[in-house]
Design an enzyme around this catalytic site. Structure first.
Site, short mmCIF file in Angstrom:
data_model
loop_
_atom_site.label_atom_id
_atom_site.label_comp_id
_atom_site.label_asym_id
_atom_site.label_seq_id
_atom_site.Cartn_x
_atom_site.Cartn_y
_atom_site.Cartn_z
N HIS A 77 1.01 -1.12 -0.06
CA HIS A 77 0.21 -0.05 0.09
C HIS A 77 1.05 1.39 0.08
CE1 HIS A 77 0.35 1.68 4.13
NE2 HIS A 77 0.49 0.31 4.57
N ASP A 79 -0.23 4.52 0.25
CA ASP A 79 -0.79 5.66 1.15
C ASP A 79 -0.31 5.62 2.46
OD1 ASP A 79 -2.17 3.28 1.57
OD2 ASP A 79 -3.70 4.62 2.86
N ASP A 110 6.39 2.06 5.87
CA ASP A 110 4.96 1.74 6.08
C ASP A 110 4.57 2.63 5.00
OD1 ASP A 110 2.81 0.54 6.23
OD2 ASP A 110 2.27 1.37 8.28
N GLU A 145 -5.11 2.20 1.94
CA GLU A 145 -5.34 1.00 2.92
C GLU A 145 -5.43 1.51 4.20
OE1 GLU A 145 -3.10 -1.54 5.73
OE2 GLU A 145 -2.68 0.44 5.18
N GLU A 146 -4.72 2.60 4.70
CA GLU A 146 -4.81 3.36 6.06
C GLU A 146 -6.23 3.42 6.37
OE1 GLU A 146 -2.48 3.14 7.87
OE2 GLU A 146 -0.60 3.29 6.74
N GLU A 178 4.42 -5.34 3.87
CA GLU A 178 4.17 -4.76 5.16
C GLU A 178 5.75 -4.92 5.98
OE1 GLU A 178 2.39 -2.73 6.50
OE2 GLU A 178 0.33 -3.04 5.84
#
Length: 220
Positions: A77, A79, A110, A145-146, A178
């Site tokens: 991800h 974002d 991240d 995703e966040e 991740e």
């Protein structure tokens, strides 16, 4: 498989991967504001000779390597959460501050660091002939995703496949990048969402005793 050859190839791309990561960090990319970093990733994939690069209707950027029917997917991800009070940062979170050991900035861990690894990992697989016959590599830079974990892949499953069962039959393996402090983890922990409905009675704030406060009822 010659792991030393793979490590040597990765070392050869170290400077380019570091530059790419710093480029991504330089673009603020909070959820729903990922356009600039998406275009940065698209340009990098095209420069490295991905067989196909596209941006889907939700904004995910997807690069393909190989021509097989089976898929190995790698997801990052792209974002980030916000930076809060910038005065609390020791260095500018959008400058990608770099030492011999780390690259420092919002998203560096991240999960834009994973994106840099995935993009160059697919390039190395192509360079060294490591894409298995009958397979293609799907490198996904997913959005939101966040705030909306899972929505990006729900969209991908419905757009590129005929629903979940078709996706399961074609996607052989999924790697999430991740951060795990360099370890390899299994991600089969599943997901569950629970909805709780509590009924109350509304009332005017001047007379709370006339109401039935649903929040108080559910607090315990």
């Amino acid at each position: 498989m010659d792991f030393e050859k793979i490590k040597s190839a990765a070392e050869g791309y170290k400077a380019e991967m570091s530059r790419f990561l710093r480029d991504m960090i330089s673009h603020p990319s909070e959820s729903c504001e990922e356009k600039e970093v998406v275009m940065c990733i698209k340009a990098e994939m095209e420069k490295l000779g991905f067989d196909k690069v596209e941006i889907d209707g939700l904004g995910n950027v997807i690069g393909w390597m190989g021509q097989g029917e089976k898929i190995i997917a790698i997801d990052s991800h792209i974002d980030t959460v916000g930076i809060g009070n910038i005065d609390n940062w020791e260095a500018d979170p959008y400058k990608g501050y770099e030492t011999d050991d780390i690259i420092f900035g919002r998203g560096g861990s991240d999960q834009e660091g994973g994106m840099a690894s995935a993009v160059y990992g697919a390039k190395i697989m192509k360079d060294l002939g490591l894409i298995p016959e009958g397979y293609k590599i799907m490198v996904v830079g997913s959005v939101q995703e966040e705030d909306c974990d899972g929505m990006c892949w729900q969209y991908i499953v419905n757009k590129y496949f005929q629903g979940p069962e078709d996706a399961r039959s074609k996607i052989e393996f999924v790697i999430s990048t991740e951060p795990t402090d360099g370890g390899i983890y299994r991600g089969h922990r599943g997901r569950m969402e629970i909805r709780v409905d509590v009924k109350g009675v509304s009332c005017h704030g001047s007379a709370p005793h006339r109401g039935d406060n649903a929040i108080y009822k559910m607090a315990d």
